[in-house]
Design a protein around this motif. Structure first.
Motif, PDB file in Angstrom:
ATOM      1  N   UNK A 177      22.156   4.249  98.365  1.00 34.79           N
ATOM      2  CA  UNK A 177      22.489   5.593  97.589  1.00 34.79           C
ATOM      3  C   UNK A 177      21.329   6.224  97.063  1.00 34.79           C
ATOM      4  N   UNK A 178      20.037   5.301  96.794  1.00 32.27           N
ATOM      5  CA  UNK A 178      18.825   5.689  96.455  1.00 32.27           C
ATOM      6  C   UNK A 178      18.312   6.447  97.759  1.00 32.27           C
ATOM      7  N   UNK A 179      18.505   5.705  98.734  1.00 34.36           N
ATOM      8  CA  UNK A 179      17.752   6.017 100.170  1.00 34.36           C
ATOM      9  C   UNK A 179      18.413   7.647 100.587  1.00 34.36           C
ATOM     10  N   UNK A 180      19.693   7.545 100.433  1.00 36.42           N
ATOM     11  CA  UNK A 180      20.645   8.809 100.882  1.00 36.42           C
ATOM     12  C   UNK A 180      19.892  10.102  99.910  1.00 36.42           C
ATOM     13  N   UNK A 181      19.779   9.645  98.654  1.00 39.60           N
ATOM     14  CA  UNK A 181      19.278  10.858  97.847  1.00 39.60           C
ATOM     15  C   UNK A 181      17.812  11.379  97.980  1.00 39.60           C
ATOM     16  N   UNK A 182      16.885  10.287  98.466  1.00 37.83           N
ATOM     17  CA  UNK A 182      15.797  10.460  98.959  1.00 37.83           C
ATOM     18  C   UNK A 182      15.912  11.416 100.206  1.00 37.83           C
ATOM     19  N   UNK A 183      16.449  11.206 101.099  1.00 36.54           N
ATOM     20  CA  UNK A 183      16.542  11.742 102.480  1.00 36.54           C
ATOM     21  C   UNK A 183      16.989  13.346 102.005  1.00 36.54           C
ATOM     22  N   UNK A 184      18.074  13.599 101.291  1.00 41.29           N
ATOM     23  CA  UNK A 184      18.718  14.931 100.753  1.00 41.29           C
ATOM     24  C   UNK A 184      17.602  15.676 100.127  1.00 41.29           C
ATOM     25  N   UNK A 185      16.412  15.006  99.213  1.00 38.06           N
ATOM     26  CA  UNK A 185      15.716  15.933  98.481  1.00 38.06           C
ATOM     27  C   UNK A 185      14.656  16.344  99.689  1.00 38.06           C
ATOM     28  N   UNK A 186      14.062  15.397 100.639  1.00 41.84           N
ATOM     29  CA  UNK A 186      13.557  15.815 101.613  1.00 41.84           C
ATOM     30  C   UNK A 186      13.833  17.268 102.488  1.00 41.84           C
ATOM     31  N   UNK A 187      15.328  16.897 102.713  1.00 39.31           N
ATOM     32  CA  UNK A 187      15.784  18.249 103.599  1.00 39.31           C
ATOM     33  C   UNK A 187      15.822  19.446 102.581  1.00 39.31           C
ATOM     34  N   UNK A 188      15.992  19.265 101.310  1.00 38.04           N
ATOM     35  CA  UNK A 188      16.373  20.582 100.281  1.00 38.04           C
ATOM     36  C   UNK A 188      14.996  20.987  99.885  1.00 38.04           C
ATOM     37  N   UNK A 189      13.835  20.065 100.358  1.00 37.79           N
ATOM     38  CA  UNK A 189      12.524  20.987 100.134  1.00 37.79           C
ATOM     39  C   UNK A 189      12.167  21.806 101.307  1.00 37.79           C
ATOM     40  N   UNK A 190      12.984  21.953 102.067  1.00 35.16           N
ATOM     41  CA  UNK A 190      12.720  23.075 103.268  1.00 35.16           C
ATOM     42  C   UNK A 190      11.391  22.881 104.170  1.00 35.16           C
ATOM     43  N   UNK A 191      11.205  21.547 104.079  1.00 32.54           N
ATOM     44  CA  UNK A 191       9.991  21.240 105.202  1.00 32.54           C
ATOM     45  C   UNK A 191      10.478  21.098 106.719  1.00 32.54           C
ATOM     46  N   UNK A 192      11.646  21.566 106.770  1.00 30.41           N
ATOM     47  CA  UNK A 192      11.992  21.384 108.231  1.00 30.41           C
ATOM     48  C   UNK A 192      12.497  22.989 108.549  1.00 30.41           C
ATOM     49  N   UNK A 193      12.286  23.868 107.677  1.00 32.02           N
ATOM     50  CA  UNK A 193      12.892  25.439 108.034  1.00 32.02           C
ATOM     51  C   UNK A 193      11.445  25.919 108.694  1.00 32.02           C
ATOM     52  N   UNK A 194      11.685  27.154 109.052  1.00 27.14           N
ATOM     53  CA  UNK A 194      10.782  27.899 109.821  1.00 27.14           C
ATOM     54  C   UNK A 194      10.469  29.101 108.628  1.00 27.14           C
ATOM     55  N   UNK A 195       9.799  28.903 107.418  1.00 30.14           N
ATOM     56  CA  UNK A 195       9.748  29.703 106.223  1.00 30.14           C
ATOM     57  C   UNK A 195       8.669  30.721 106.503  1.00 30.14           C
TER      58      UNK A 195
END
Length: 126
Positions: free
Chosen positions: A94-112
């Motif tokens: 659960x902790x690992x899944x929450x960390x992955x979700x946080x990384x995705x929500x930070x927008x580092x994989x978006x074309x900002x």
């Protein structure tokens, strides 16, 4: 000596200028998107390699640690150690899944930058 005023390009010339500028704008946005996509691809490859290595190391650590722990406490706890380990591993997951979700929500994989430029273009045109 004759003084001539600058010749206005007329409707066709103005439309050609607008089309040329629009094409340049589209090309610059495509170049920006291509640059960001190549950077994102590099980040995704790096992330995938690091993730694969981390998973491999974690599996070895979990397997050897679990086997050792079960061996050491089986006399005292018996089957209860298996239940305790299952709960611990569920919490870690659960902790690992929450960390992955946080990384995705930070927008580092978006074309900002590309999205910001396209929004500015849309606002300027409308």
């Amino acid at each position: 000596m004759e003084h001539s005023e600058p010749h206005s390009p007329g409707l066709i010339g103005s439309l050609a200028g607008v089309a040329k500028n629009s094409l340049r704008l589209v090309l610059s946005r495509v170049e920006l998107a291509a640059l960001e996509l190549s950077e994102m691809r590099n980040h995704l490859v790096q992330l995938a390699v690091l993730f694969a290595l981390a998973v491999l190391a974690a599996w070895f650590a979990i397997a050897f640690g679990t086997a050792t722990l079960i061996y050491l406490v089986w006399e005292a706890l018996g089957w209860k150690i298996l239940l305790i380990l299952a709960v611990v591993f569920a919490i870690v997951a659960v902790v690992l899944i929450m960390s992955i979700k946080k990384l995705i929500l930070q927008g580092k994989l978006a074309l900002t930058a590309t999205m910001a430029e396209l929004k500015a273009d849309r606002d300027a045109l409308l």
